[in-house]
Each structure stands twice: as structure tokens, then as C-alpha cells.
Design an enzyme around this catalytic site. Structure first.
Site, PDB file in Angstrom:
ATOM      1  CE  LYS A 142      -3.703 -33.669 -31.983  1.00  0.00           C
ATOM      2  NZ  LYS A 142      -3.675 -32.686 -33.085  1.00  0.00           N
ATOM      3  CE1 TYR A 157      -8.769 -30.516 -32.925  1.00  0.00           C
ATOM      4  CE2 TYR A 157      -9.395 -32.762 -33.434  1.00  0.00           C
ATOM      5  CZ  TYR A 157      -8.513 -31.862 -32.869  1.00  0.00           C
ATOM      6  OH  TYR A 157      -7.364 -32.307 -32.246  1.00  0.00           O
ATOM      7  CG  ASN A 203      -0.188 -31.700 -33.658  1.00  0.00           C
ATOM      8  OD1 ASN A 203      -0.998 -32.557 -33.325  1.00  0.00           O
ATOM      9  ND2 ASN A 203      -0.480 -30.412 -33.642  1.00  0.00           N
ATOM     10  CG  HIS A 210      -5.960 -30.900 -28.410  1.00  0.00           C
ATOM     11  ND1 HIS A 210      -6.140 -29.843 -29.257  1.00  0.00           N
ATOM     12  CD2 HIS A 210      -6.750 -30.661 -27.326  1.00  0.00           C
ATOM     13  CE1 HIS A 210      -7.016 -29.002 -28.716  1.00  0.00           C
ATOM     14  NE2 HIS A 210      -7.393 -29.472 -27.554  1.00  0.00           N
ATOM     15  CD  GLU A 238     -10.386 -28.225 -26.190  1.00  0.00           C
ATOM     16  OE1 GLU A 238      -9.382 -28.604 -25.541  1.00  0.00           O
ATOM     17  OE2 GLU A 238     -10.308 -27.494 -27.192  1.00  0.00           O
TER      18      GLU A 238
HETATM   19  P1  CMP Z   1      -4.658 -29.453 -32.294  1.00  0.00           P
HETATM   20  O1  CMP Z   1      -3.907 -28.820 -31.186  1.00  0.00           O
HETATM   21  O2  CMP Z   1      -5.324 -30.754 -32.020  1.00  0.00           O
HETATM   22  O3  CMP Z   1      -5.760 -28.418 -32.850  1.00  0.00           O
HETATM   23  C1  CMP Z   1      -6.216 -28.428 -34.178  1.00  0.00           C
HETATM   24  C2  CMP Z   1      -5.476 -29.403 -35.034  1.00  0.00           C
HETATM   25  O4  CMP Z   1      -5.616 -29.193 -36.423  1.00  0.00           O
HETATM   26  C3  CMP Z   1      -3.984 -29.244 -34.798  1.00  0.00           C
HETATM   27  O5  CMP Z   1      -3.637 -29.702 -33.522  1.00  0.00           O
HETATM   28  C4  CMP Z   1      -3.416 -30.014 -35.965  1.00  0.00           C
HETATM   29  O6  CMP Z   1      -3.426 -31.411 -35.753  1.00  0.00           O
HETATM   30  C5  CMP Z   1      -4.444 -29.677 -37.050  1.00  0.00           C
HETATM   31  N1  CMP Z   1      -3.958 -28.608 -37.926  1.00  0.00           N
HETATM   32  C6  CMP Z   1      -3.804 -27.308 -37.636  1.00  0.00           C
HETATM   33  N2  CMP Z   1      -3.328 -26.616 -38.691  1.00  0.00           N
HETATM   34  C7  CMP Z   1      -3.181 -27.524 -39.686  1.00  0.00           C
HETATM   35  C8  CMP Z   1      -2.732 -27.451 -41.024  1.00  0.00           C
HETATM   36  N3  CMP Z   1      -2.325 -26.287 -41.548  1.00  0.00           N
HETATM   37  N4  CMP Z   1      -2.710 -28.587 -41.748  1.00  0.00           N
HETATM   38  C9  CMP Z   1      -3.116 -29.749 -41.215  1.00  0.00           C
HETATM   39  N5  CMP Z   1      -3.565 -29.888 -39.947  1.00  0.00           N
HETATM   40  C10 CMP Z   1      -3.589 -28.798 -39.189  1.00  0.00           C
END
Ligand code: CMP
Length: 139
Positions: free
Chosen positions: A11, A51, A114, A117, A128
Site C-alpha cells: 500500500k 473495494y 496496514n 493487502h 483481484e
Molecule cells: P485490506 O486487506 O486492503 O482490505 C480492506 C481494507 O479496508 C483493509 O485492508 C483496511 O485497510 C481497510 N479497513 C478495514 N477495516 C477498517 C476500519 N475499521 N477502519 C479503517 N479501515 C479499515
């Protein structure tokens, strides 16, 4: 039978802070083969569509804005039981809940930022990967 392909994104926060190399090293050391890799900057339409399942969530807008805030590294990864094995390597979505030694525990700065993904099912891995790769980009 479990599939041997998963899809991953490094990311924008991790790319911006120079963590692509260390993250790729962990992926390789864990035995994943890189079957496709490109650095791209997602368009708003791509991020919204990628998303789509989260469209009704309160974090959706911020998530899309974040994912288009800078370049990302998109990858197709090969490993036996790839989806589950990669999810173990990256750890929980919320880095506070991720196991020690996982990529998110080490590199994530928040639930949104985070670091990586990883697909959550074989079906989504194919869907994806198809967003960013055509057959000729895959090895
Ligand atoms: P990812 O694995 O990319 O899939 C969906 C993304 O949404 C996740 O990682 C996070 O980056 C984001 N995400 C999921 N839950 C939350 C949350 N409660 N608050 C903010 N971002 C979120």
C-alpha cells in the site's frame, strides 16, 4: 483443492516510506514465488471498484482516497494454499491484533495504513489479479 495463487498490494504508505524491499524480502523468505509484479498508481475508478464490497462501510471513502494517494506495488504470488498461507504471513487487518513477526505487525501504522493487502479467498484472488494483470503479464 486450495488454489496456488493469491493477490497482494503493497500500500501507498509502505511504498512511500521505503518498505517495499523489506516486505518483498519477507514474502520471498516465506517461500512465495512472485508470478507477476508492477508498480502502479491506481485511478479513483480502479480503487472504488477494487473495494466495491466495502462501499457501504464508513471507512470506504477514506480507504479509496488513501489507496490513490501514491504508487502501490501489485503482485500475483504463488505458493501451495496461497491465500491462507499469505494471510498468516501478513497477520490480522488491525495491526494491534496481528501476531508478532507478521508483515502488518512490523510495517503497519493503522488499520487503514496496514502496509499490505492479501486476498481473502481463491475466488477473490483471481478476481483481484484480473484487475491489474492480463495473462501475458503472468509467469
Ligand atoms: P485490506 O486487506 O486492503 O482490505 C480492506 C481494507 O479496508 C483493509 O485492508 C483496511 O485497510 C481497510 N479497513 C478495514 N477495516 C477498517 C476500519 N475499521 N477502519 C479503517 N479501515 C479499515
Amino acid at each position: 483443492m486450495k488454489g496456488d495463487i493469491t493477490f497482494s498490494i503493497i500500500k501507498p504508505n509502505a511504498v512511500r516510506t521505503g518498505k517495499s524491499g523489506p516486505i518483498l524480502a519477507m514474502i520471498n523468505e516465506a517461500g512465495f514465488e512472485i508470478a507477476g509484479m508492477r508498480m502502479i498508481k491506481m485511478t479513483q475508478e480502479q480503487a472504488e471498484s477494487f473495494y466495491e464490497v466495502h462501499r457501504e462501510r464508513p471507512f470506504y471513502r477514506d480507504l479509496v482516497d488513501f489507496m490513490i494517494s501514491g504508487p502501490v506495488v501489485v503482485m500475483i504470488l504463488r505458493h501451495e494454499n496461497a491465500v491462507d498461507e499469505f494471510r498468516k504471513l501478513i497477520g490480522a487487518t488491525d495491526p494491534a491484533k496481528a501476531e508478532p513477526g507478521t508483515i502488518r505487525k512490523i510495517f503497519a501504522v493503522s488499520v487503514q495504513m496496514n502496509a499490505v493487502h492479501g486476498s481473502d479467498s481463491d475466488e477473490n484472488a483471481l478476481r483481484e489479479a484480473g484487475f491489474f494483470f492480463s495473462e501475458i503479464d503472468r509467469f
